[in-house]
Design an enzyme around this catalytic site. Structure first.
Site: not given
Ligand code: MG
Length: 392
Positions: A150, A176, A178, A203, A228, A253, A277, A305
């Site tokens: 990530s 991934k 952000k 995400d 996400e 999420d 999670k 995570g």
């Molecule tokens: Mg997330």
């Protein structure tokens, strides 16, 4: 008693008689700051629980951060909930079974991350007492878990492409990215020019609204693994609206705070993928139920995570060893986050882009007690008589 849709885990044997609970606030500097639409993290504050019984110990780490950005829970609220309510409930129970801890804690509403930390510490203790790994205790079957990395928001596209280059060289199986308004479509276009086929997901951590629909349609053309949590952190309805117009699976999420939220998301068609999670949904047993429901409904899932230390990472790997986890989980090696982890040896990525699921008893890691002390901000220990008395 078994709740509908929630299967049992572990053996029915009671926990060893608990003697001491230790609550600890630790602070680890991040190797590189981690920036998302929620802000920038330079150090990772974490809340740890150690339970002692019969010469054994069990460990749990809360997913909560220092500040209430991802979740309302923080290291401080975990301390408060654990000391004031959760530990007294556990220590006052006559013969608690590790597999029933989440039910034991239901008189307290909320605080899923604090509850998950305590349930994990109890499960670690129970698995160690039986001499089996937490993965086996949970019914996991994989010896290793495929993982992705990530990557936070960087100062420039080139800086991010450099990070992806390093991740690709290490064989991470997915990247991934952000995103937030102003750091989204052009970034994905730049990545796709360089790596047309790399598994990429984005995400947003809730940074957008339905007014940004055109942006998501543009992202839809780039073959992303998933988009996400694009919309509000507690929304299911707008996500269903967005998902209906996209080919790319929407992954939830923040919006999935419980098994009941997932059931609602399935009915509303709010997502086609799930980031699980354990801390966010209230612990290991609830995670098993989320895993099973995703399997039954044909929803892909991966383990998320929260930049955990090796203690939380070990428990996440045990969950991710369950059979329906087939896409890369957000669980990187220790060195991606910390110069020195709290566990020795640290987690290392294999050349296959996987992390080994710890096979030793319980969470299967050895705590580096010296590093633990160096990183401790505060630590409080409570005896059985102090905690059992607090319930009266
Ligand atoms: Mg997330």
């Amino acid at each position: 008693m078994r709740e509908a849709g929630v299967r049992e885990m572990g053996a029915e044997t009671p926990l060893p008689r608990l003697e001491v609970a230790e609550l600890r606030h630790v602070r680890l500097p991040m190797v590189v700051p981690f920036e998302t639409s929620m802000g920038r993290l330079n150090e990772r504050d974490a809340f740890l629980i150690r339970l002692r019984a019969d010469g054994l110990e069990g460990w749990g780490e809360a997913a909560a951060w220092r500040d209430p950005s991802f979740s309302y829970e923080t290291v401080e609220t975990c301390f408060y909930a654990a000391e004031r309510y959760l530990l007294p409930l556990l220590f006052s129970a006559a013969q608690p079974a590790a597999r029933g801890i989440d039910s034991l804690l239901t008189p307290v509403r909320g605080y899923p991350m604090a509850k998950a930390a305590l349930e994990t510490a109890a499960a670690d203790l129970a698995a160690r007492a039986q001499g089996i790994s937490l993965s086996r205790w949970l019914g996991g079957s994989s010896a290793e878990v495929i993982v992705g990395i990530s990557l936070g928001i960087e100062a420039s596209h080139e800086a991010l492409l450099g990070r992806i280059e390093q991740a690709v060289a290490k064989n991470y199986r997915r990247a991934k990215i952000k995103i937030r308004p102003g750091w989204d479509l052009a970034v994905v276009e730049a990545i796709r020019r360089r790596w047309p086929d790399l598994p990429i997901s984005v995400d947003a951590n809730s940074a957008y609204t339905l007014a940004d629909r055109e942006l998501f349609k543009a992202l839809d053309a780039h073959g992303l693994v998933t988009i996400e949590q694009p919309l509000r952190h507690d929304d299911l309805v707008d996500h269903a609206d967005l998902q209906s117009g996209l080919v790319t699976p929407v992954c939830l999420d923040e919006s999935l705070a419980s098994l009941a939220d997932l059931e609602a998301a399935i009915r509303l068609k709010s997502c086609r993928m799930v980031n699980l999670k354990p801390g966010r949904v209230g612990g290991l047993r609830q995670s098993l139920a989320v895993h099973d429901l995703c399997h039954d409904q044909g929803l892909a899932l991966f383990c998320g995570g929260m930049l955990e230390t090796g203690i939380g990472r070990a428990a996440n790997l045990a969950i991710a060893s369950l059979k329906h986890f087939r896409i890369a989980s957000d669980l990187s090696e220790s060195a991606r986050y910390f110069a020195r982890d709290l566990v020795d040896p640290p987690f290392r990525l294999t050349e296959r882009g996987t992390l080994a699921v710890p096979a030793g008893p319980g969470i299967g890691v050895t705590i580096d007690e010296g590093e633990l002390e160096r990183r401790t901000v505060t630590c409080h220990s409570f005896t059985r008589s102090e905690l059992a008395g607090a319930q009266a």
